[in-house]
Scaffold this motif. Sequence first.
Motif, PDB file in Angstrom:
ATOM      1  N   ASP B 153       0.750  -1.399   0.062  1.00  0.00           N
ATOM      2  CA  ASP B 153      -0.016  -0.007   0.100  1.00  0.00           C
ATOM      3  C   ASP B 153       0.854   1.324   0.068  1.00  0.00           C
ATOM      4  N   VAL B 154       1.907   1.396   0.878  1.00  0.00           N
ATOM      5  CA  VAL B 154       2.736   2.343   1.161  1.00  0.00           C
ATOM      6  C   VAL B 154       4.152   1.749   1.340  1.00  0.00           C
ATOM      7  N   ILE B 155       5.147   2.316   0.640  1.00  0.00           N
ATOM      8  CA  ILE B 155       6.610   1.879   0.808  1.00  0.00           C
ATOM      9  C   ILE B 155       7.284   3.190   1.460  1.00  0.00           C
ATOM     10  N   PHE B 156       8.020   2.539   2.699  1.00  0.00           N
ATOM     11  CA  PHE B 156       9.166   3.628   3.295  1.00  0.00           C
ATOM     12  C   PHE B 156      10.439   3.198   3.077  1.00  0.00           C
ATOM     13  N   GLY B 157      11.031   4.010   2.539  1.00  0.00           N
ATOM     14  CA  GLY B 157      12.586   3.673   2.119  1.00  0.00           C
ATOM     15  C   GLY B 157      13.526   4.285   3.549  1.00  0.00           C
ATOM     16  N   THR B 158      13.824   3.243   4.275  1.00  0.00           N
ATOM     17  CA  THR B 158      14.952   3.840   5.224  1.00  0.00           C
ATOM     18  C   THR B 158      16.090   2.771   4.972  1.00  0.00           C
ATOM     19  N   ASP B 159      16.538   3.258   3.775  1.00  0.00           N
ATOM     20  CA  ASP B 159      17.770   2.134   3.437  1.00  0.00           C
ATOM     21  C   ASP B 159      18.946   3.180   3.019  1.00  0.00           C
ATOM     22  N   GLY B 160      19.046   4.048   3.926  1.00  0.00           N
ATOM     23  CA  GLY B 160      20.219   4.808   4.097  1.00  0.00           C
ATOM     24  C   GLY B 160      20.868   5.388   3.038  1.00  0.00           C
ATOM     25  N   ALA B 161      22.024   6.012   3.260  1.00  0.00           N
ATOM     26  CA  ALA B 161      22.688   6.913   2.187  1.00  0.00           C
ATOM     27  C   ALA B 161      22.760   6.552   0.821  1.00  0.00           C
ATOM     28  N   GLY B 162      22.782   5.284   0.552  1.00  0.00           N
ATOM     29  CA  GLY B 162      22.989   4.746  -0.836  1.00  0.00           C
ATOM     30  C   GLY B 162      21.423   4.238  -1.363  1.00  0.00           C
ATOM     31  N   SER B 163      20.417   4.718  -0.859  1.00  0.00           N
ATOM     32  CA  SER B 163      19.143   4.182  -1.150  1.00  0.00           C
ATOM     33  C   SER B 163      18.409   3.722  -2.122  1.00  0.00           C
ATOM     34  N   SER B 164      18.167   2.544  -2.358  1.00  0.00           N
ATOM     35  CA  SER B 164      17.769   2.012  -3.537  1.00  0.00           C
ATOM     36  C   SER B 164      16.219   2.749  -3.730  1.00  0.00           C
ATOM     37  N   LEU B 165      15.487   3.331  -2.962  1.00  0.00           N
ATOM     38  CA  LEU B 165      14.136   3.902  -3.394  1.00  0.00           C
ATOM     39  C   LEU B 165      14.598   5.255  -4.086  1.00  0.00           C
ATOM     40  N   ARG B 166      15.525   5.906  -3.215  1.00  0.00           N
ATOM     41  CA  ARG B 166      16.048   7.307  -3.832  1.00  0.00           C
ATOM     42  C   ARG B 166      16.573   7.345  -5.117  1.00  0.00           C
ATOM     43  N   LYS B 167      17.163   6.132  -5.304  1.00  0.00           N
ATOM     44  CA  LYS B 167      17.809   5.916  -6.768  1.00  0.00           C
ATOM     45  C   LYS B 167      16.930   5.599  -7.758  1.00  0.00           C
ATOM     46  N   SER B 168      15.471   5.124  -7.344  1.00  0.00           N
ATOM     47  CA  SER B 168      14.442   4.849  -8.234  1.00  0.00           C
ATOM     48  C   SER B 168      13.623   6.328  -8.339  1.00  0.00           C
ATOM     49  N   TYR B 169      13.615   7.102  -7.507  1.00  0.00           N
ATOM     50  CA  TYR B 169      13.469   8.449  -7.818  1.00  0.00           C
ATOM     51  C   TYR B 169      14.024   9.011  -9.049  1.00  0.00           C
ATOM     52  N   ILE B 170      15.175   8.946  -8.917  1.00  0.00           N
ATOM     53  CA  ILE B 170      16.080   9.640 -10.016  1.00  0.00           C
ATOM     54  C   ILE B 170      15.938   8.963 -11.367  1.00  0.00           C
ATOM     55  N   SER B 171      15.967   7.554 -11.262  1.00  0.00           N
ATOM     56  CA  SER B 171      15.929   7.074 -12.645  1.00  0.00           C
ATOM     57  C   SER B 171      14.364   6.557 -13.188  1.00  0.00           C
ATOM     58  N   GLU B 172      13.456   6.805 -12.346  1.00  0.00           N
ATOM     59  CA  GLU B 172      12.103   6.766 -12.873  1.00  0.00           C
ATOM     60  C   GLU B 172      11.585   8.042 -13.680  1.00  0.00           C
ATOM     61  N   PRO B 289      11.549  16.285  -3.702  1.00  0.00           N
ATOM     62  CA  PRO B 289      10.676  15.966  -2.579  1.00  0.00           C
ATOM     63  C   PRO B 289      10.757  14.427  -2.023  1.00  0.00           C
ATOM     64  N   TRP B 290      10.910  14.099  -0.695  1.00  0.00           N
ATOM     65  CA  TRP B 290      11.035  12.838  -0.311  1.00  0.00           C
ATOM     66  C   TRP B 290       9.912  11.908  -0.621  1.00  0.00           C
ATOM     67  N   SER B 291       8.694  12.167  -0.783  1.00  0.00           N
ATOM     68  CA  SER B 291       7.674  11.389  -1.151  1.00  0.00           C
ATOM     69  C   SER B 291       7.251  11.465  -2.795  1.00  0.00           C
ATOM     70  N   TYR B 292       6.687  10.220  -3.061  1.00  0.00           N
ATOM     71  CA  TYR B 292       5.992  10.434  -4.266  1.00  0.00           C
ATOM     72  C   TYR B 292       4.332  10.014  -4.409  1.00  0.00           C
ATOM     73  N   GLN B 293       3.775  11.082  -4.471  1.00  0.00           N
ATOM     74  CA  GLN B 293       2.199  10.831  -4.401  1.00  0.00           C
ATOM     75  C   GLN B 293       1.825  10.118  -2.903  1.00  0.00           C
ATOM     76  N   ASN B 294       0.906   9.256  -2.891  1.00  0.00           N
ATOM     77  CA  ASN B 294       0.392   8.574  -1.638  1.00  0.00           C
ATOM     78  C   ASN B 294       1.226   7.034  -1.709  1.00  0.00           C
ATOM     79  N   LYS B 295       2.348   7.110  -2.243  1.00  0.00           N
ATOM     80  CA  LYS B 295       2.767   5.640  -2.437  1.00  0.00           C
ATOM     81  C   LYS B 295       4.071   5.436  -1.704  1.00  0.00           C
ATOM     82  N   THR B 296       4.918   6.572  -1.665  1.00  0.00           N
ATOM     83  CA  THR B 296       6.505   6.191  -1.369  1.00  0.00           C
ATOM     84  C   THR B 296       6.979   7.362  -0.474  1.00  0.00           C
ATOM     85  N   LEU B 297       7.909   7.123   0.643  1.00  0.00           N
ATOM     86  CA  LEU B 297       8.395   8.023   1.439  1.00  0.00           C
ATOM     87  C   LEU B 297      10.008   7.657   1.863  1.00  0.00           C
TER      88      LEU B 297
END
Lengths: 467, 467
Positions: B153-172, B289-297
């Motif tokens: 439903d919701v995804i939290f990225g607490t995966d540190g400085a090399g965050s994979s969620l953050r990299k997905s923000y850039i690549s997507e 932003p840290w979040s994408y819509q109502n989906k990720t943070l």
Amino acid sequence: MLIIGAGLCGSLLALRLAQKGYKVEIYESRPDLRKVDISAGRSINLALSDRGLKALRLCGMEEKAREICIPMYGRLMHDSQGNTFSSNYSGRENEYINSISRGDLNAILLDEAEKHENVNIHFNSGCKKVDIENKIAHFKSYETGEKFKVKADVIFGTDGAGSSLRKSYISERKFLFSYSQNYINHGYKELEIPADKNGNHQISKEHLHIWPRGDFMLIALPNMDGSFTVTLFLSYDEGEYNFNNLTSEEKMIAFFEKEFPDALVLIPNIKEEFANNPTGPLGTIKCSPWSYQNKTLLMGDSAHAIVPFYGQGMNASFEDVVVFDEILCHFERSREIFDWEAIFKAYQKARKHDTDAIADLAIDNFYEMRDHVANPLFKEKRKIEMDLEKTFPNQYSSKYSLVTFNENIGYNEAMKKGRAQDKALLNLIADDEVHTHLEMTKEELKVILDKVIYETDRILEEDKILS
Amino acid sequence: MLIIGAGLCGSLLALRLAQKGYKVEIYESRPDLRKVDISAGRSINLALSDRGLKALRLCGMEEKAREICIPMYGRLMHDSQGNTFSSNYSGRENEYINSISRGDLNAILLDEAEKHENVNIHFNSGCKKVDIENKIAHFKSYETGEKFKVKADVIFGTDGAGSSLRKSYISERKFLFSYSQNYINHGYKELEIPADKNGNHQISKEHLHIWPRGDFMLIALPNMDGSFTVTLFLSYDEGEYNFNNLTSEEKMIAFFEKEFPDALVLIPNIKEEFANNPTGPLGTIKCSPWSYQNKTLLMGDSAHAIVPFYGQGMNASFEDVVVFDEILCHFERSREIFDWEAIFKAYQKARKHDTDAIADLAIDNFYEMRDHVANPLFKEKRKIEMDLEKTFPNQYSSKYSLVTFNENIGYNEAMKKGRAQDKALLNLIADDEVHTHLEMTKEELKVILDKVIYETDRILEEDKILS
């Protein structure tokens, strides 16, 4: 040597290096803009001022550039009732900025560069990536679809904000690369005020026109053909009106009728232009290091893209060429071993604090243009500064003058001094320590000048202790 | 909901969300640190202070954490002759920081989270990318090598400085993502001072030890087992000694003999450790932003990694959980529609200016720790501040206290007030307007306090006008 990108910075760099005797190959992804119109609704005029002119002078191009310049002596503000008031850029008569066509300026630089037989320009060649270790740039020809590689002694990336060389720095991970891209919440869209039927400008061509509205604004710069390029700066998603919600013609027209009625009547094709011209993002790019060993160097927007609100983007990129040329001359003359790595490092050391400063100043000016130009405190400050510049031309220069008209001091120094002056003057006005009236005498102004200088020095002195 | 990363921030967030009744799945790339030693020469102790403790308190974990804390009341500086002098963190007795093992703290948080049946923790599951539009995280199992997907439903990225969620923000590229990574020129390497043969600490365990040397420094924090974790902060490539040129054992030992003789004798395995422990980079990451819509943070280091020089990295990440919890409670209680997008936006709005501030403060402290702790002006300032805090505990808090011990004001406010105070006090000392001697009377200190408060207010007032 290989230059990636024949835009403004790349073509000036090519010209300068050619003048110095280097063999230069430039590759540009777009077609030759002298043969094909490639503006496609993007920014087509720019503000050229003293730093840019200094660079053109270095390359013997000042005269030719001035022939296609339109001087703008100040801002002309338009309120939402259509009333206007003007504010000069300087109290000194010889200080003004110039509206110039990006394409025409680029064309005269390419023409001049091509006169040198040690320069080859290759168009329709998009750089896909750079193997920085082996100094091999990978291209794709947009004419034949063919891929090809070019190996060089040294590679310069003047390929703009979306630089392919800079992306290779990130993807190749050969070194710790500090990098930032910071978007503001506003995008921009260009529109056009055409010339009147006689080919003349419909509003004053001696001004940069601004319609400041707090959260958004419209500006217009004159073109040689009698038209103006108008740019709307507006939030993507905040406020009552924004790019995301101006989706119908009715709503867009209602927005212009309410906020920019005097501009609306001058933009006959607004419906088509608003729908068809792209909305561009606005951001700042900083990075470090600009170079990799003795192999590659980023210059211009590829190293430091900025928002357009100080009118310094092109000027800063041109100034890069001046600073690089100075460093290069120094190494050529000196007995130090001629070493590109040392040259690149010396160049960044001399230059980076200044490009960082103009990036920050440009962001500041975004807020100043939107919010402050109509604020009484800022208006009084501006009036005092005009009086000081007029009365004491050798003793006072506003921040705007320091940044725009003083090409012999760096942006960083201009920023520090300019900000301290602003703070001093605004505080003096707020504390009711300086007063203005319509006809200030020289004696009255001298008192103000002394106070401002004293307070500015005090502020700079206080700041020094923490650094 | 899905949490990527079961480090300190992820496990505390999981615990808190579990306590509130949410169903939580956490995926962690590493093995379970309660079963396998995975420290591998990386940072193994951290400074826990009041902001972190407040977050632990919220989750009922303060007591358990305090059992594994070693209080450090001040810095103990070591000069190159081996002389030491101490400097307390505060003039108030109840203000101190704590050395705590990252692994032990993480373990008690995982233990507590696992007590909740609505929490499942999956180890050895590395997140490769996140399809943010469809809320699907892609993992690889490091046990079986198998790839698998998890939809949430919701995804939290607490995966540190090399965050994979953050990299997905850039690549997507779904939105304009402002992003910066800024490395300092220094890296770090960890070494160890073991316990003595009786299992006791060989140097004071009540201090954070610092060997400041201008261009580089060594620090040491105590562990529960009598050892100290020592960290060398040194440039990669500048100065006489740097990580790139300390390539032979002889040179490395010569460096320690010259600069850190008293530390060298306490690190018996320095040769092996220096050669085998990795050299890590140090950088700041900011994004928005840290979040994408109502989906990720993004939360914790994935949203705002900082350099370690204020000892606030973990504390800031824990404080994220406190602020997020407040926002979540507000939305749960209020009649507003429960909407993750609004919650994420409200959270970033409440939080970002504070995480930006601690990032900048941490960089400032890098210079302060290296350069200023031994500077007479700064030493005098520090002495006055200790006297003021001791004599007027409710009327004065230094910048360090505001940041470290005042969990009820944000980092941004602490930064602004703290910097103004520093500027006020340093200028008063430099201008000879305040004087210290060994035994200051309360009356003398009151005069100083009043001057500092007056000057601080003046500076804050002056700054306000430009913003």
